[in-house]
Every structure is written in structure tokens, then in C-alpha cells.
Design a protein around this motif. Structure first.
Motif, PDB file in Angstrom:
ATOM      1  N   GLY A   1      15.233  -2.912  -3.070  1.00 30.94           N
ATOM      2  CA  GLY A   1      14.990  -1.886  -4.078  1.00 30.94           C
ATOM      3  C   GLY A   1      14.228  -2.426  -5.275  1.00 30.94           C
ATOM      4  N   GLY A   2      14.555  -3.642  -5.712  1.00 28.25           N
ATOM      5  CA  GLY A   2      13.823  -4.250  -6.826  1.00 28.25           C
ATOM      6  C   GLY A   2      12.374  -4.540  -6.490  1.00 28.25           C
ATOM      7  N   VAL A   3      12.128  -5.014  -5.278  1.00 28.08           N
ATOM      8  CA  VAL A   3      10.747  -5.265  -4.850  1.00 28.08           C
ATOM      9  C   VAL A   3       9.986  -3.950  -4.747  1.00 28.08           C
ATOM     10  CG1 VAL A   3       9.361  -6.068  -2.896  1.00 28.08           C
ATOM     11  CG2 VAL A   3      11.229  -7.457  -3.740  1.00 28.08           C
ATOM     12  N   GLY A   4      10.669  -2.877  -4.331  1.00 25.56           N
ATOM     13  CA  GLY A   4      10.026  -1.566  -4.287  1.00 25.56           C
ATOM     14  C   GLY A   4       9.595  -1.100  -5.669  1.00 25.56           C
ATOM     15  N   ILE A   5      10.427  -1.343  -6.671  1.00 24.33           N
ATOM     16  CA  ILE A   5      10.052  -0.965  -8.044  1.00 24.33           C
ATOM     17  C   ILE A   5       8.875  -1.810  -8.521  1.00 24.33           C
ATOM     18  CG2 ILE A   5      10.867  -0.992 -10.441  1.00 24.33           C
ATOM     19  CD1 ILE A   5      13.606  -0.153  -9.331  1.00 24.33           C
ATOM     20  N   ILE A   6       8.850  -3.075  -8.147  1.00 25.04           N
ATOM     21  CA  ILE A   6       7.710  -3.926  -8.513  1.00 25.04           C
ATOM     22  C   ILE A   6       6.440  -3.429  -7.843  1.00 25.04           C
ATOM     23  CG2 ILE A   6       6.758  -6.253  -8.269  1.00 25.04           C
ATOM     24  CD1 ILE A   6       9.622  -7.286  -8.652  1.00 25.04           C
ATOM     25  N   LEU A   7       6.533  -3.021  -6.572  1.00 25.86           N
ATOM     26  CA  LEU A   7       5.361  -2.485  -5.878  1.00 25.86           C
ATOM     27  C   LEU A   7       4.884  -1.184  -6.520  1.00 25.86           C
ATOM     28  CD1 LEU A   7       6.269  -3.176  -2.156  1.00 25.86           C
ATOM     29  CD2 LEU A   7       4.514  -4.289  -3.525  1.00 25.86           C
ATOM     30  N   LEU A   8       5.823  -0.351  -6.968  1.00 22.71           N
ATOM     31  CA  LEU A   8       5.422   0.867  -7.674  1.00 22.71           C
ATOM     32  C   LEU A   8       4.707   0.540  -8.978  1.00 22.71           C
ATOM     33  CD1 LEU A   8       8.534   3.146  -7.121  1.00 22.71           C
ATOM     34  CD2 LEU A   8       6.236   3.468  -6.211  1.00 22.71           C
ATOM     35  N   ASP A   9       5.133  -0.510  -9.664  1.00 18.87           N
ATOM     36  CA  ASP A   9       4.449  -0.927 -10.882  1.00 18.87           C
ATOM     37  C   ASP A   9       3.044  -1.446 -10.570  1.00 18.87           C
ATOM     38  OD1 ASP A   9       4.337  -1.567 -13.736  1.00 18.87           O
ATOM     39  OD2 ASP A   9       4.347  -3.647 -13.032  1.00 18.87           O
ATOM     40  N   LEU A  10       2.909  -2.182  -9.468  1.00 20.31           N
ATOM     41  CA  LEU A  10       1.579  -2.680  -9.088  1.00 20.31           C
ATOM     42  C   LEU A  10       0.650  -1.545  -8.667  1.00 20.31           C
ATOM     43  CD1 LEU A  10       2.496  -5.888  -7.056  1.00 20.31           C
ATOM     44  CD2 LEU A  10       1.461  -5.762  -9.316  1.00 20.31           C
ATOM     45  N   ALA A  11       1.209  -0.442  -8.193  1.00 17.65           N
ATOM     46  CA  ALA A  11       0.380   0.692  -7.793  1.00 17.65           C
ATOM     47  C   ALA A  11      -0.248   1.393  -8.990  1.00 17.65           C
ATOM     48  CB  ALA A  11       1.215   1.687  -6.986  1.00 17.65           C
ATOM     49  N   LEU A  12       0.254   1.145 -10.185  1.00 18.49           N
ATOM     50  CA  LEU A  12      -0.297   1.792 -11.383  1.00 18.49           C
ATOM     51  C   LEU A  12      -1.463   1.023 -12.002  1.00 18.49           C
ATOM     52  CD1 LEU A  12       3.021   2.913 -13.096  1.00 18.49           C
ATOM     53  CD2 LEU A  12       1.400   4.307 -11.809  1.00 18.49           C
ATOM     54  N   ASP A  13      -1.842  -0.103 -11.429  1.00 23.79           N
ATOM     55  CA  ASP A  13      -2.939  -0.913 -11.973  1.00 23.79           C
ATOM     56  C   ASP A  13      -4.262  -0.185 -11.771  1.00 23.79           C
ATOM     57  OD1 ASP A  13      -4.394  -2.940 -13.058  1.00 23.79           O
ATOM     58  OD2 ASP A  13      -4.145  -4.323 -11.364  1.00 23.79           O
ATOM     59  N   ARG A  14      -5.035  -0.038 -12.836  1.00 22.51           N
ATOM     60  CA  ARG A  14      -6.298   0.705 -12.769  1.00 22.51           C
ATOM     61  C   ARG A  14      -7.423  -0.095 -12.113  1.00 22.51           C
ATOM     62  NH1 ARG A  14      -6.625   4.783 -17.558  1.00 22.51           N
ATOM     63  NH2 ARG A  14      -4.428   4.949 -18.056  1.00 22.51           N
ATOM     64  N   ASN A  15      -7.275  -1.402 -12.043  1.00 26.59           N
ATOM     65  CA  ASN A  15      -8.361  -2.239 -11.534  1.00 26.59           C
ATOM     66  C   ASN A  15      -8.299  -2.419 -10.020  1.00 26.59           C
ATOM     67  OD1 ASN A  15      -9.271  -2.628 -14.161  1.00 26.59           O
ATOM     68  ND2 ASN A  15      -7.938  -4.398 -14.450  1.00 26.59           N
ATOM     69  N   ARG A  16      -7.397  -1.774  -9.338  1.00 22.77           N
ATOM     70  CA  ARG A  16      -7.285  -1.915  -7.892  1.00 22.77           C
ATOM     71  C   ARG A  16      -7.987  -0.750  -7.197  1.00 22.77           C
ATOM     72  NH1 ARG A  16      -3.694  -6.030  -7.103  1.00 22.77           N
ATOM     73  NH2 ARG A  16      -2.039  -6.227  -8.626  1.00 22.77           N
ATOM     74  N   ALA A  17      -8.337  -0.997  -5.946  1.00 22.23           N
ATOM     75  CA  ALA A  17      -8.945   0.065  -5.152  1.00 22.23           C
ATOM     76  C   ALA A  17      -7.899   1.137  -4.851  1.00 22.23           C
ATOM     77  CB  ALA A  17      -9.506  -0.512  -3.855  1.00 22.23           C
ATOM     78  N   LYS A  18      -8.387   2.341  -4.573  1.00 23.79           N
ATOM     79  CA  LYS A  18      -7.464   3.453  -4.352  1.00 23.79           C
ATOM     80  C   LYS A  18      -6.623   3.236  -3.105  1.00 23.79           C
ATOM     81  CE  LYS A  18      -7.120   8.384  -4.132  1.00 23.79           C
ATOM     82  NZ  LYS A  18      -7.776   9.661  -4.271  1.00 23.79           N
ATOM     83  N   SER A  19      -7.193   2.640  -2.060  1.00 24.89           N
ATOM     84  CA  SER A  19      -6.436   2.422  -0.824  1.00 24.89           C
ATOM     85  C   SER A  19      -5.307   1.406  -1.047  1.00 24.89           C
ATOM     86  CB  SER A  19      -7.365   1.946   0.288  1.00 24.89           C
ATOM     87  OG  SER A  19      -7.954   0.704  -0.060  1.00 24.89           O
ATOM     88  N   VAL A  20      -5.556   0.404  -1.881  1.00 24.79           N
ATOM     89  CA  VAL A  20      -4.525  -0.588  -2.185  1.00 24.79           C
ATOM     90  C   VAL A  20      -3.425   0.054  -3.021  1.00 24.79           C
ATOM     91  CG1 VAL A  20      -4.089  -2.783  -3.360  1.00 24.79           C
ATOM     92  CG2 VAL A  20      -6.163  -2.484  -2.023  1.00 24.79           C
ATOM     93  N   LYS A  21      -3.815   0.911  -3.965  1.00 24.29           N
ATOM     94  CA  LYS A  21      -2.821   1.600  -4.782  1.00 24.29           C
ATOM     95  C   LYS A  21      -1.931   2.505  -3.935  1.00 24.29           C
ATOM     96  CE  LYS A  21      -4.953   2.932  -8.994  1.00 24.29           C
ATOM     97  NZ  LYS A  21      -5.770   3.609  -9.803  1.00 24.29           N
ATOM     98  N   VAL A  22      -2.541   3.197  -2.994  1.00 23.30           N
ATOM     99  CA  VAL A  22      -1.767   4.075  -2.116  1.00 23.30           C
ATOM    100  C   VAL A  22      -0.831   3.250  -1.239  1.00 23.30           C
ATOM    101  CG1 VAL A  22      -1.965   5.673  -0.161  1.00 23.30           C
ATOM    102  CG2 VAL A  22      -3.451   5.944  -2.139  1.00 23.30           C
ATOM    103  N   SER A  23      -1.312   2.114  -0.758  1.00 24.35           N
ATOM    104  CA  SER A  23      -0.465   1.238   0.063  1.00 24.35           C
ATOM    105  C   SER A  23       0.723   0.722  -0.742  1.00 24.35           C
ATOM    106  CB  SER A  23      -1.271   0.064   0.597  1.00 24.35           C
ATOM    107  OG  SER A  23      -2.316   0.495   1.412  1.00 24.35           O
ATOM    108  N   TYR A  24       0.457   0.250  -1.963  1.00 26.84           N
ATOM    109  CA  TYR A  24       1.540  -0.241  -2.821  1.00 26.84           C
ATOM    110  C   TYR A  24       2.540   0.876  -3.134  1.00 26.84           C
ATOM    111  CZ  TYR A  24      -0.496  -4.819  -3.888  1.00 26.84           C
ATOM    112  OH  TYR A  24      -0.970  -6.095  -3.811  1.00 26.84           O
ATOM    113  N   ALA A  25       2.023   2.064  -3.448  1.00 27.45           N
ATOM    114  CA  ALA A  25       2.902   3.172  -3.799  1.00 27.45           C
ATOM    115  C   ALA A  25       3.754   3.596  -2.613  1.00 27.45           C
ATOM    116  CB  ALA A  25       2.082   4.350  -4.324  1.00 27.45           C
ATOM    117  N   SER A  26       3.160   3.697  -1.437  1.00 31.98           N
ATOM    118  CA  SER A  26       3.942   4.122  -0.267  1.00 31.98           C
ATOM    119  C   SER A  26       4.964   3.054   0.124  1.00 31.98           C
ATOM    120  CB  SER A  26       3.017   4.447   0.904  1.00 31.98           C
ATOM    121  OG  SER A  26       2.268   3.314   1.274  1.00 31.98           O
ATOM    122  N   ALA A  27       4.589   1.785   0.050  1.00 31.70           N
ATOM    123  CA  ALA A  27       5.540   0.715   0.358  1.00 31.70           C
ATOM    124  C   ALA A  27       6.654   0.671  -0.689  1.00 31.70           C
ATOM    125  CB  ALA A  27       4.825  -0.625   0.419  1.00 31.70           C
ATOM    126  N   GLY A  28       6.318   0.908  -1.954  1.00 29.24           N
ATOM    127  CA  GLY A  28       7.327   0.905  -3.007  1.00 29.24           C
ATOM    128  C   GLY A  28       8.303   2.049  -2.874  1.00 29.24           C
TER     129      GLY A  28
END
Length: 175
Positions: free
Chosen positions: A124-151
Motif C-alpha cells: 500500500g505504501g509503494v502504491g501511494i509512492i507510485l501515485l505521487d510519481l504519476a503526478l510528475d509533469r516531466n514524464r510522458a503520458k504513458s508512463v504517468k498512466v502506468s504509474y497511476a494504474s499500478a499505484g
């Protein structure tokens, strides 16, 4: 007004360390001073070891491992020394089957029970960290979606499994 100073206390000759008698002994003086008159310590050019700071990922891994050990109940496991897994006898067949959760005892656990619960908390903690990484503006959209779905999936899985563990542990919880 000046503070009154206490008069100095004269040294007593009956002290137990014997330092006043050693200062008057000429042999002690010769043994203490004579060798250092012609012996010199060598000049060592030793380099002090330089310690480098660990990388941020190493610090994160160490903190995550420490968190896992604490929430898994490693202190309880060391003090109480419970069995790794329990067993119960089937009343119909008489066969012995393994039991992972110590049902009915809130303040007791098997080692595997603590490790599995600790893993769910870390997940659960790693999922919250992945959700935080999904909010980074400098990442590609596909990476953000991957981080958000995994989180999201990690947080949901950790919550559902933790609730299942609690319902196994305490059968009448929230019913």
C-alpha cells in the motif's frame, strides 16, 4: 556585591591514588622521563578513510526494509518466538492441516501472518509512492498512466487483502 569565594582546600596527603608520593620518587621520574628523551614517535602519514554518503535509492531501500520489519512484528517474533505456521486437526478426517492466521487472538500472531500483513502494508505504501510519481509533469503520458494504474491497483489490493486478513483474524469484525 561580589560573590564570596570559598577558600582553597589544601590537598590531603592521605589520598588513595598515590600520585603525591609518585611525584617525589626519583626512580618513577626517571622511568617516566628518560625513555622519551631519546625516543621519538614515528611520523605516520595515514590517510583517514573517507566515507561517502549512500545514494538516495539505498537510503529509501533501507527505510522501506526497516518499515517492513517493524510492521511485520519482528520485535514480537524475537521476544515471544512464535511458530512460523500453526496447525489444526480436521474434526471429520483427522488430518492435520496448516493454519496461517491465529484466529481469535488479536495480540498473537504466527511469523508468516506477520510477514504477509507487513507485505500488504508495504504494498500500500509503494502504491501511494507510485501515485505521487504519476503526478510528475516531466514524464510522458504513458508512463504517468502506468504509474497511476499500478499505484491504484497496489493500494486497492493492499486494502482488500488487509481487510480479508482482519476478517480471518477476528471473525465477527464489522459484520
Amino acid at each position: 556585591m561580589r560573590p564570596r569565594s570559598d577558600p582553597p582546600v589544601p590537598p590531603s596527603s592521605s589520598s588513595g591514588d598515590g600520585s603525591s608520593g609518585a611525584a617525589l620518587d626519583p626512580i618513577f621520574h626517571l622511568l617516566r622521563v628518560l625513555p622519551f628523551g631519546f625516543l621519538r614517535p614515528p611520523r605516520l602519514r595515514l590517510k583517514l578513510p573517507s566515507l561517502t554518503l549512500p545514494s538516495p535509492n539505498a537510503v529509501f531501500a533501507l527505510l522501506l526494509l526497516t518499515y517492513f520489519m517493524v510492521v511485520s512484528g519482528i520485535v514480537y517474533d524475537i521476544i515471544v518466538e512464535p511458530p512460523g505456521i500453526g496447525s489444526t486437526q480436521d474434526p471429520f478426517t483427522g488430518a492435520v492441516r496448516p493454519v496461517v492466521f491465529m484466529s481469535g487472538r488479536v495480540n498473537g500472531q504466527y511469523i508468516i501472518e506477520g510477514l504477509s500483513s507487513g507485505f500488504m502494508f508495504v504494498l500500500g505504501g509503494v502504491g501511494i509512492i507510485l501515485l505521487d510519481l504519476a503526478l510528475d509533469r516531466n514524464r510522458a503520458k504513458s508512463v504517468k498512466v502506468s504509474y497511476a494504474s499500478a499505484g491504484v491497483s497496489s493500494v486497492v489490493l493492499a486494502y482488500v487483502m488487509s481487510m480479508l486478513f482482519i476478517r480471518i483474524k477476528i471473525p465477527a469484525y464489522l459484520r
